[in-house]
Design an enzyme around this catalytic site. Structure first.
Site, mmCIF file in Angstrom:
data_model
loop_
_atom_site.group_PDB
_atom_site.id
_atom_site.type_symbol
_atom_site.label_atom_id
_atom_site.label_comp_id
_atom_site.label_asym_id
_atom_site.label_seq_id
_atom_site.Cartn_x
_atom_site.Cartn_y
_atom_site.Cartn_z
ATOM 1 N N LYS A 54 0.842 -1.207 0.000
ATOM 2 C CA LYS A 54 0.000 0.000 0.000
ATOM 3 C C LYS A 54 0.875 1.255 0.000
ATOM 4 O O LYS A 54 0.637 2.191 -0.769
ATOM 5 C CB LYS A 54 -0.948 -0.018 1.210
ATOM 6 N N GLN A 98 -4.397 -1.365 9.527
ATOM 7 C CA GLN A 98 -4.449 -2.690 8.911
ATOM 8 C C GLN A 98 -5.133 -3.690 9.848
ATOM 9 O O GLN A 98 -4.789 -3.786 11.020
ATOM 10 C CB GLN A 98 -3.009 -3.156 8.594
ATOM 11 N N ASP A 121 -10.515 3.521 4.100
ATOM 12 C CA ASP A 121 -10.989 2.136 4.000
ATOM 13 C C ASP A 121 -12.529 2.079 3.994
ATOM 14 O O ASP A 121 -13.112 1.030 3.723
ATOM 15 C CB ASP A 121 -10.475 1.307 5.194
#
Ligand code: NAD
Length: 285
Positions: A54, A98, A121
């Site tokens: 990422k 994460q 997200d």
């Protein structure tokens, strides 16, 4: 009929190029890089790879991607302090924690600490609620990527019968909301659904997000259907496969995503798109 393969790698490359152009325009106009901060707690091997990818993808798109690693022994308070610090920084456009977090950490509290406008997200309840009420928001990256793949087919979603197999908060539910927002007639199937084959046979659009190899059988696919396979599984030979019996489905579908190389590459591309969207929204407000 043999399906056309929806090439996620190529479409993701197109999205990443568009993002790079927007990030470059942002830098010229506002004198700073679009910035994503990724928080990783612990040493889970897959998460280490995902988070590095990422951060690297950000740099490749001309954005800042910073990985913050914290020890597995960190407390919920430690992680909250880190996330709140990043959220408060005006030069930070996106904050991503994460998952999964180590078991002793309160995941809900941590996700709630990411400000909705920096929640790239799309997991914050404000973004989930905005999506459900049809308002602009940051959308969970994998379903956003599936929508982009569907758009590439040119198939009209309005009035189409869509079946989403799987009802997770990260994929299945937002996927159903996105299809509904585009006027599809949406059914969500899940682990308690009876006669899954009969449900899938109705579908002109099938999105499978379960995590079971070949759960969706080829002979369930309605001729001409579009098949989006989100699943990532290893079969008995150690090969990466999706949730759909690809060999059977490809003979009946009009379009189908492969695994790997379908939905997977879209997820990071949409994360980059969400980050640049967050940056543009921050300067517009
Ligand atoms: P999850 O485990 O959170 O949810 C799985 C869902 O499948 C549940 O809602 C459950 O009700 C349903 N289900 C389980 N057994 C079923 C059955 N027999 N019939 C019908 N439904 C059943 O999983 P998730 O996070 O939504 O992920 C699903 C799959 O997608 C996994 O393979 C995951 O690795 C993959 N995934 C891929 C990406 C990507 O970028 N390509 C991103 C996220 C998830």
């Amino acid at each position: 009929m043999t399906a056309t393969i929806l090439d996620g790698k190529a479409i993701a490359a197109k999205v990443r190029k568009e993002v790079a152009e927007r990030a470059s325009a942002f830098r010229i106009r506002h004198g700073r890089l679009v910035g994503l901060e990724v928080v990783l707690v612990g040493d889970d091997a897959a998460s280490v790879v995902y988070t590095r990818n990422k951060a690297k993808a950000c740099e490749e798109a001309g954005m800042r991607g910073v990985l913050h690693r914290m020890p597995a022994s960190s407390s919920t308070q430690d992680v909250l302090a880190k996330v709140r610090g990043l959220v408060a920084d005006a030069s930070v456009d996106g904050v991503l924690v994460q998952l999964p977090l180590p078991k002793h950490i309160d995941t809900t509290a941590v996700l709630d600490a990411v400000a909705p406008e920096k929640d790239v997200d799309g997991f914050h309840p404000v973004n989930v609620g905005r999506l459900a009420s049809g308002r602009p928001c940051l959308v969970s990256c994998t379903p956003a990527g599936c929508m982009r793949l569907l758009d590439e087919t040119g198939v009209s979603l309005a009035g189409a019968r869509a079946v989403v197999v799987g009802r997770s908060t990260i994929v299945g539910k937002p996927m159903a909301q996105l299809l509904l927002a585009r006027d599809a007639t949406v059914t969500i199937a899940h682990s308690k659904t009876r006669d899954l084959g009969d449900v899938v046979r109705e579908a002109e659009i099938v999105v499978a997000a379960v995590g079971r190899p070949a759960l969706v059988r080829g002979d369930w696919i309605r001729p001409g259907a579009v098949v989006i396979d989100v699943g990532i599984n290893r079969n008995d030979d150690g090969k990466l496969v999706g949730d759909v019996d690809f060999a059977g489905a490809v003979e009946r579908a009009s379009w189908i995503t492969p695994v790997p190389g379908g939905v997977g590459p879209m997820t990071i591309a949409m994360l980059l798109a969400n980050t640049v969207q967050a940056a543009e929204a921050a300067v517009a407000s």
